[in-house]
Structure formats: C-alpha cells, structure tokens
Design a protein around this motif. Structure first.
Motif: not given
Length: 729
Positions: A148-168
C-alpha cells in the motif's frame, strides 16, 4: 534493471546508453560510454515524494530502466510485466489493463464505478484502471511499488503502484527512428526528436510517436479473416521543459494514445486460436492527457511543487458472447419446449448474444507539496519534512447494451462522479548511527454520486486514512536494511442492478490493508552483484471480493457484484538481483514467493448451494513467479539477450475453482550495434508455449444444456521479427 556501483568499471561498460550525441561512422562498433562515476548509482524512484534512490528506499520496488527495455526489445508494458516478482495480470482485454500485486487487484470491470486497487500513472497523469495504453517506446523506466502507498497515493494504491516515466527533454539535439517487422503482420514505426527550442537552453522539447499494428494471432474461420483480434495502436508524447528563472522550472507533458483493437479471443473448444464468431468484438481506448509540474526552489526554508493533471478517455469493450455464429448453432440440437416449458424433443439451437459497453471518463487532479530544503530541516537539522494537499475529480458515463437472440437483454446508462480531498505529510529523521526514521500520514475524504437508467441511486461518502512508519539502517556502504509498517485503504462502494434475492449486497465497505515488511538492499563483490530482498506479511480487513452469479433461468445473464469477505492474510518474499561477471556480460533476475488465502468467505452458487472458500488461495495469485535474463555485448558490437520468465499455477476466479497451468516463456534478441545504427533479430515465446492468461467456468453451450465448463484465453504464441534502429543529430 541495471544498478552498478561506481567502483565497478567492468559494470560501467555494460550500463551506458546505446546512442551518443556525436555522429560516428556507420561501421564503428558501439561503445556504451558511462557517465562520470559519481552519477552511476543514482537510480531514482520518481514515484516517491523525495525522488529517493532505489538502494535507499525502504520499500520493495522493481525498477526496469531504459537499457533493459531496449535489450529485451519491449514494445508494450505487456512485454516486461512477467519480469516483476509477485505481479500478475488478467487477460480479459486486448492488452493488460487489470493488475494484481501480491495477490491484490481486479480481474475485470464489466460495470460499476471505477475503483482500482493498483494505481497506474504515466508521467504524473493518473490512468488507474486504464493501463492498456502503455507503449514502452522512448520510456526512461518502469517502476512497480509493492504494498500500500497510503501516504503518497491513497485510495487507488491499496496493493501498490505502477509508474511509467518517459524520457525528458535534452539540452542537446537527439533524434531517432525505429522500424520493426514480424510475423502476425507486425509493423511498428517509431521516432523521437529532442533538444533546445531557444539558444539560451531555457526551453527544451521532446516528442516521440509510435504506430504499432498486428493481426492478433487469431484466425476467424467463419468470416475467413485473420485480423479480428488485431492491434492498431498509436501513441504520441510531447514534453516541454522551461527554466523560467533560476528558481522556477515548469514541465509540461502532453499524451495522446489511440488503441483501436479487436477482441476475438475465446473459443468453445478451447483450441485458443481458431475462432467462430460472426460479430467480433472490439477493445478500444482513446486517451488524451495533460500534466503540468511546477518546481519552485527560491524560498528560504522550503521547496514548492505543484502537480496538475487532466485526462480524457473514451473506451469501449465489446464481444460476441456466444463465441460462435448462427450456422454453428443451427447445426447443434437443443431441447424443444411446449407452452408449459415441458421438454418435447430436440430442435436446432438458436443462440446469439452480444455485449457492448462504452465509457467516457474524465479525471482532473491538483496537488501542492511543500518540502524542506537543507536550511529548512527541523529538530537540530536532523529531519526533513513534507506537507501537501490533493484534490481529484473523476466522472465516468457508461452506456451498456447486450442483446440475446435479437432481444435487448441488459440496457443500462449510468453516470458517476467522485471527488477526493486529501491532506498528507511525511518526516524523515536521521537518528544517528546511520538510522533513518520515516513517518507518513494521509487523511482523505471521498464524496461520490451514482445514478442510472434502472433507477439505482447512490451517494456514499467516507473518510479514510493511511500511512507508514519505516526504520532503515545503513549497515555499511554496501548494505542497507529496513523494517516498514504501512496502512492502505480502498474505498467502499455499491452494486447496481441486483435482483431482489441479493438486495442485502447493495453496498460494501472500505477495505483496509496493513503491510509489514522487512528488507535488505545490498551490493556484493565490489559492486559486481546487487540484490534487493523483501519479506512481507499483509493483513487485509473486510477484503473486497468480486463475485458473479449466472442466472440458471437466463444462462446468458450474469449478476456481477462486489462484497466483503472476512479478514485474510498474504505473505511472501521478493528478490531482485543483478550480476556482472565480465565487462561484456550481465545476468539479472527476480523471484517471487506468495501465499494467499481467503478469510471467512461463503457464497451461494447459481443453484443455491453454499460454497465455502475460507482458506482457499486468491485468484490470479501464483505461488511462484520468476524471471532470468542475460545480456552480452561484444567489443566488436555483436549483441545478444535471452530472458525467460514463468509462473506457477493459479486460480482464475474468485467464484470457482478453475485453475491455470504453470508455464515458462523464453524470449531472445540478437543483433549488431554501432553508435548510430543497430539491427536485431528477435523472437518472443520461442518454444511456442501455450499458456492461459484468463479463464472462466460457466455454461455457454445450449446444446450441452448450459453445463458448466472451463474456457481459457491464451497468451501470444511464438513470434519472430526484425528491428532496425537509427539515431542521429
């Protein structure tokens, strides 16, 4: 994931980027030149508040960087997800859209309000529940945060988070094109350009586009077509970076994706690849997103970050529910009835069913963060702090239509709106003796409204909270250990269009998840080996379970609903590792071990019998996931990568005991690389493994008196192709 210590010159040669800013002779072999040593071990986790480095983050995280994506030839997130320990996906759509982390997540969403357990974010644009538009071209890295990512992302991240970062954007000009061709009529055309817009270097840009198409590995023998399951996918990204002042930076991201895919993936005989449908389905998603990040560092004691995002998505999922055609069914014999529904003999079957749902989702979010700078540290300069506020509004209109034997079966128009407000904070305190204490807390308020054409109306509101406490210890320069307790939450909700006998299941309550984790992040043998190990135990309260019930009197109709089971426990282990035996060779891999079980959970099947799943494993939760890869780059420029991944068997559903079989997939890529061009021959699923990615157990054949049967959707078979890549100034 490449993670090399600066004191390892052999590993440095492996890690550098394929292209350089200069132009070399086309025949010159590639040399992967590394940046200066002090920057080598900065694998930043962008999804974290403080952009902490991977080896210091007190959490189980997998980062797949651009080099691994390129070495494996990943075109879509689907091509790399098997590399992630204790991660699974549900194959009920043309591309992976529903994910499970450590056994927690959704298998599908056929109706109802969006309510994801796994967050999915692309360049700070929230696409949770809409994960299919995830091209890997020009991607900087993929991050998967478990638990759970309760501090950063709250209700939509009970199980975890997938974050895709494209090149800058870059401050020097870079351009590139890539072409891939393969069997199944695969064609992929990609390109990017990046550089300064003005000579001062204060305004930079980057644009990338990709058009991908293939037939989809299905032959529709009734229609005489091989493209009814086709993929037609366009992705474009544009980024602008403006250094407005010495203290203010603005990053604007534009995303447009149009995935116009077919959906013809199911067969009655379970051969998996020869379909019979007369009305093939579709699985479309068109998403336009905008993200704006403002970073201000001019204050004396703090830095200000503002994140604004907007996303508009039109999506459609439709399928031929009888999985065949009128001629096929007319050749089968079904029971004939008199006016009193007595069986009087046999007659040709008549069965025709279609299902079609269109959705229109819009999400707007705003977040402000204040975080301490070095001068703003508190408690005698020992503690960094962060506070923030967040607001999000999500609206979704759905239009559902299904038809059985030319008669409307289920017709539903619905409107949904949810508004979330949150306040959060975190402190990171250096306690001395290389101990670091991190404490985070988030309070969230959610208001929602739902109405539909069947006169269901709901307006639930609730207050939720989550957070974490983590204590980490740097044992020495090579080993960092941590212990963490995190609390996550998933909002409660409601079920629409339920029959009278299920009236007591109209609403379900919030699920709470406590995650206890112990980890060790290490470097061995002078930086030639890196490992990340995490042990975890998850305690789920009021677990939300997606259930379905087939109406025995109307077999084409399913009642779908979510309900709460009792508390349940998941526990297991994750290991990621990298080894650099020589300057030309890298070996990497991951292993996940997972044990799951229901708490007290009983349900009634379609015949009214009570089924007890208490203690049974959760759906889409294999006990073992594993992957191993090897990359070799010769000094002359010859290149080879081979990787394999697999899963043990797992249950397909929460409503029956249908199971997959264990499987293992082998991919390979060989080629030649220079500083400006590269060419590759590649193969996916080289040994043509036949493996299930989604399964149902129900009655769908009237000639068999609608007897329950297992049906399986299979993953892609063997595919071979070539890729040519060219980079220039």
């Amino acid at each position: 994931m490449y993670s090399v210590k600066p004191k390892s010159p052999l590993a440095i040669a492996i890690l550098s980027i394929l292209s350089t800013t200069g132009v070399y002779a086309a025949t010159e072999s590639v040399e992967r030149v590394a940046p200066e040593a002090e920057k080598m071990e900065v694998i930043v986790v962008n999804a974290d508040f403080s952009n902490i480095s991977l080896d210091k983050m007190p959490s189980s995280v997998t980062v797949i960087d651009a080099q691994q994506l390129e070495d494996e030839g990943a075109q879509h997130f689907e091509d790399v997800l098997n590399s992630i320990a204790n991660f699974n996906w549900s194959g009920g759509s043309s591309r992976p859209k529903y994910f499970q982390i450590r056994g927690v997540g959704e298998q599908e969403q056929y109706q109802g309000a969006p309510n994801s357990s796994v967050g999915f974010i692309v360049d700070d644009i929230d696409l949770s529940g809409l994960g299919m538009v995830s091209s890997m071209y020009d991607m900087q890295q993929v991050e998967v945060l478990r638990g759970p990512q309760g501090t950063q992302y709250g209700a939509n991240a009970l199980a975890g988070l997938i974050y895709l970062k494209s090149n800058d954007p870059t401050d020097t000009f870079e351009h590139g094109v890539q072409v891939s061709l393969g069997d199944d009529s695969l064609q992929t055309f990609s390109g990017f350009t990046s550089g300064p817009i003005v000579d001062s270097g204060k305004l930079l840009y980057r644009v990338s586009v990709e058009q991908h198409s293939q037939d989809g590995f299905r032959d529709n023998t009734y229609l005489g077509r091989d493209d009814t399951n086709q993929r037609d996918e366009f992705t474009a990204r544009a980024k602008l970076r403006w250094y407005a002042t010495d203290d203010l930076q603005a990053d604007l991201t534009l995303l447009h994706a149009n995935f116009d895919n077919g959906y013809d993936a199911w067969t009655l005989d379970n051969n998996g690849f020869d379909t019979l449908t007369d009305k093939p389905g579709v699985d479309n998603q068109k998403t336009t997103g905008v993200g704006l990040k403002l970073s201000y560092t001019g204050a004396q004691y703090f830095e200000l970050t503002s994140l604004t995002s907007f996303a508009q998505t039109d999506h459609q999922h439709a399928y031929d529910g009888d999985w065949a055609n009128p001629d096929y069914w007319a050749g089968k014999q079904c029971d004939a009835y008199d006016d009193d529904w007595n069986v009087i003999g046999k007659e040709p079957c008549v069965y025709d069913y279609i299902w079609d749902k269109k959705g229109d989702r819009q999400t707007v979010s705003q977040e402000f963060r204040l975080s301490s700078n070095q001068a703003g540290r508190i408690f005698n300069q020992s503690t960094d702090w962060l506070v923030g506020v967040y607001a999000m509004n999500l609206t979704e209109d759905n239009d559902l239509y299904s038809e059985y034997n030319s008669w409307p079966d289920e017709v539903l128009q619905s409107e949904y709106e949810a508004t979330n407000y949150a306040i959060f904070g975190q402190i990171d305190s250096h306690l001395g003796s290389d101990y670091l204490l991190s404490v985070g807390l988030r309070f969230e308020r959610r208001n929602s409204e739902y109405s539909d054409s069947n006169n269901d109306n709901f307006s639930p509101s609730e207050n939720m909270w989550g957070g974490h406490i983590a204590l980490s210890k740097a044992i020495n320069d090579d080993h960092n250990t941590y212990i963490k307790v995190a609390r996550g939450y998933k909002a409660g909700g409601f079920n629409m269009t339920l029959p009278a006998e299920l009236a007591d299941k109209k609403e379900f309550t919030t699920e709470i998840l406590y995650n206890y984790e112990l980890g060790l992040k290490s470097s061995w043998l002078d930086g030639y080996v890196d490992t990340n190990i995490a042990l975890f135990y998850m305690d789920r309260k009021d677990q939300q379970v997606a259930a379905s019930l087939q109406d025995p009197d109307n077999p084409q109709r399913f009642v779908l609903f979510t309900e709460n089971a009792g508390s349940s426990n998941n526990y297991g282990l994750e290991v990621d590792g990298n080894w650099y035996p020589t300057q030309n060779l890298q070996v990497y891999g991951s292993v996940g071990w997972l044990e799951t079980e229901y708490g007290k959970y009983l349900y009634s099947d379609k015949y009214g019998n009570t089924v007890d799943l208490t203690g049974r494993e959760l759906a889409h939760s294999p006990n073992f996931t594993y992957s191993v890869g090897m990359t070799y780059l010769a000094d002359s420029g010859w290149f080879a990568n081979i990787n394999t991944s697999g899963k043990s068997e797992f249950y397909y559903s929460d409503s029956n005991d249908s199971k997959s079989e264990a499987y293992n997939i082998v991919n390979a890529r060989v080629g030649y690389e220079t500083q400006t061009w590269s060419a590759y021959l590649w193969g996916r699923n080289l040994f043509d493994e036949k493996y299930g990615v989604r399964g149902f157990y129900f009655g769908n054949e009237p000639d068999l008196d609608w007897a329950d049967k297992q049906y399986i959707r299979y993953g892609d078979p063997r595919q071979l192709g070539i890729t040519f890549d060219y980079k220039f100034m």
